[in-house]
Design an enzyme around this catalytic site. Structure first.
Site, PDB file in Angstrom:
ATOM      1  N   GLU A   1     -10.199  -1.503   6.266  1.00  0.00           N
ATOM      2  CA  GLU A   1      -8.985  -2.049   6.876  1.00  0.00           C
ATOM      3  C   GLU A   1      -9.283  -2.780   8.171  1.00  0.00           C
ATOM      4  O   GLU A   1      -8.533  -3.643   8.593  1.00  0.00           O
ATOM      5  CB  GLU A   1      -7.987  -0.914   7.133  1.00  0.00           C
TER       6      GLU A   1
ATOM      7  N   SER B   1      -2.863   7.797  13.923  1.00  0.00           N
ATOM      8  CA  SER B   1      -2.510   7.956  15.337  1.00  0.00           C
ATOM      9  C   SER B   1      -3.756   8.130  16.198  1.00  0.00           C
ATOM     10  O   SER B   1      -4.849   8.424  15.704  1.00  0.00           O
ATOM     11  CB  SER B   1      -1.594   9.171  15.516  1.00  0.00           C
TER      12      SER B   1
ATOM     13  N   GLN C   1       0.843  -1.206   0.000  1.00  0.00           N
ATOM     14  CA  GLN C   1       0.000   0.000   0.000  1.00  0.00           C
ATOM     15  C   GLN C   1       0.875   1.252   0.000  1.00  0.00           C
ATOM     16  O   GLN C   1       1.627   1.484   0.932  1.00  0.00           O
ATOM     17  CB  GLN C   1      -0.893  -0.018   1.243  1.00  0.00           C
ATOM     18  N   GLY C   2       0.785   2.047  -1.071  1.00  0.00           N
ATOM     19  CA  GLY C   2       1.580   3.269  -1.187  1.00  0.00           C
ATOM     20  C   GLY C   2       0.772   4.495  -0.793  1.00  0.00           C
ATOM     21  O   GLY C   2       0.299   5.238  -1.663  1.00  0.00           O
TER      22      GLY C   2
ATOM     23  N   GLU D   1      -4.444  10.534  18.079  1.00  0.00           N
ATOM     24  CA  GLU D   1      -4.937  11.906  17.941  1.00  0.00           C
ATOM     25  C   GLU D   1      -5.844  12.048  16.719  1.00  0.00           C
ATOM     26  O   GLU D   1      -6.893  12.705  16.774  1.00  0.00           O
ATOM     27  CB  GLU D   1      -3.756  12.874  17.841  1.00  0.00           C
TER      28      GLU D   1
ATOM     29  N   SER E   1       4.658  -1.513   4.257  1.00  0.00           N
ATOM     30  CA  SER E   1       4.812  -2.924   4.609  1.00  0.00           C
ATOM     31  C   SER E   1       4.825  -3.783   3.346  1.00  0.00           C
ATOM     32  O   SER E   1       4.068  -3.537   2.411  1.00  0.00           O
ATOM     33  CB  SER E   1       3.668  -3.372   5.519  1.00  0.00           C
TER      34      SER E   1
END
Length: 387
Positions: free
Chosen positions: A241, A366, A120-121, A368, A157
């Site tokens: 996801e 994240s 995944q880019g 946040e 990854s």
């Protein structure tokens, strides 16, 4: 939702358990990597959740409860980490939702057979959680028959093993933020045009990569969802996801917690009130994480469900690493014997887990960012002022 398993689910569980046992213990060494992906494809276990309304591109079809069964049995069997999960769980549902028939026919059968691996880019050095800041550019080339890609992706990854990468790139020059983005399917076998640089992590391994695109090409017919619609497609992909696969996570988490509890009992640390209290709290929190994951499966239209799930499990797993170090005491600071030139220090499994889990609350959005999404999209609070 009713998550009671019926007779058909139990039959499915028996079949899954039998297949896993036969293929994980039947040879001199457990299968892994591409060989394991091909075995899964041959067994019909890839693409269980794919939408069949556009064709039978996957293998067997499974109900939601049967998908849960497969995830649970896979984790309980200690089956290898998947190389093909990005293609199966992220790209394939996206192609079924936003791709055209030719794209589905070209890519889905190869994923279902376990033959092509994807990465995944998305993230870039200046666009991590803020995905709208993507700067990688894709310019029409060869009379509009292809795109020429220039840019830099990071934290990718499987890039060192992948055959293909789906790349979020800016196809409209001068566009900003969510406008002018497109999703392109890019072959990784382009020597001199794509460079993959492993990123060494705290625990010594290199599971993530930098990917540099220097004139890499993607065919125009491999643009998904239409030019300029990349943000919509990318957001839809990210929403997929999290789902049934998170339930396998819970099985793995339960096994890890069991090991920590055993270590605490064996060492006598469990007799300490503070440690005992934290062990009990961690067990109770894991039950909450699991039930939330089950409920989330029926909340596909809830914009806050993926963010809430990520907040729950990421924080729990990170604290588990800290708890494991507390249980082990001073021994947690001492590595096992062994040294090599390429690995100046050795780590045991729990030291690796502790270091790896530091990133749980950062990658994939994240904490946040997740809280901001819940605040703005679910609670309707005023949006943060952005430059």
């Amino acid at each position: 939702m009713d998550f009671a398993f019926g007779p058909e689910d139990q039959e499915f569980r028996t079949a899954a358990r039998s297949w896993l046992a036969g293929h994980l213990t039947g040879g001199p060494a457990p299968p892994a990597g591409r060989r394991w992906e091909r075995l899964l494809g041959e067994g019909g276990w890839i693409g269980l959740a794919w939408d069949r309304s556009r064709g039978s591109y996957g293998n067997r079809s499974a109900s939601l409860s049967q998908q849960v069964v497969w995830a649970e049995e896979y984790a309980r069997a200690g089956a290898p980490a998947r190389l093909g999960h990005i293609g199966e769980r992220l790209l394939a549902p996206t192609l079924l939702a936003d791709g055209d028939d030719a794209q589905c026919a070209r890519f889905l059968p190869a994923i279902a057979r376990g033959e092509e691996i994807w990465c995944q880019g998305y993230s870039e050095p200046g666009a991590g959680s803020d995905l709208a800041a993507v700067r990688t550019a894709a310019t029409p080339d060869d009379g509009g028959r292809s795109y020429r890609i220039e840019g830099h992706k990071i934290w990718t990854s499987l890039a060192h093993q992948a055959d293909w990468c789906f790349v979020l790139a800016r196809t409209t020059r001068g566009s900003r933020r969510h406008q002018g983005l497109s999703l392109l399917l890019v072959p990784m076998d382009q020597p001199g045009r794509i460079e993959v640089r492993p990123i060494r992590q705290l625990h010594g391994d290199a599971e993530f990569n930098e990917v540099l695109f220097d004139g890499a090409t993607a065919r125009a017919e491999h643009l998904v969802g239409g030019e300029g619609n990349g943000w919509r497609v990318a957001v839809g992909l990210l929403a997929r996801e999290r789902g049934v696969s998170t339930l396998a996570q819970q099985i793995g988490f339960a096994a890890e917690l069991g090991q920590v509890i055993k270590a605490a009992v064996d060492s006598g640390a469990a007799a300490e009130p503070v440690v005992r209290d934290r062990l009990i709290r961690h067990w109770a929190e894991l039950q909450t994480v699991r039930w939330n994951a089950l409920c989330t499966l029926g909340a596909a239209d809830d914009p806050g469900a993926p963010s809430a799930a990520k907040l729950l499990w990421a924080g729990w797993h990170k604290r588990l690493g800290q708890l494991a170090m507390l249980v082990r005491g001073a021994a947690a600071a001492v590595g096992p014997d062994g040294w090599s030139a390429d690995r100046p220090y050795q780590l045991d499994a729990w030291q690796r887990q502790f270091l790896l889990s530091r990133a749980d609350t950062i990658y994939g959005g994240s904490d946040e960012i997740q809280r901001t999404l819940i605040a703005e999209r679910v609670l309707g609070l005023p949006k943060e002022v952005r430059p």
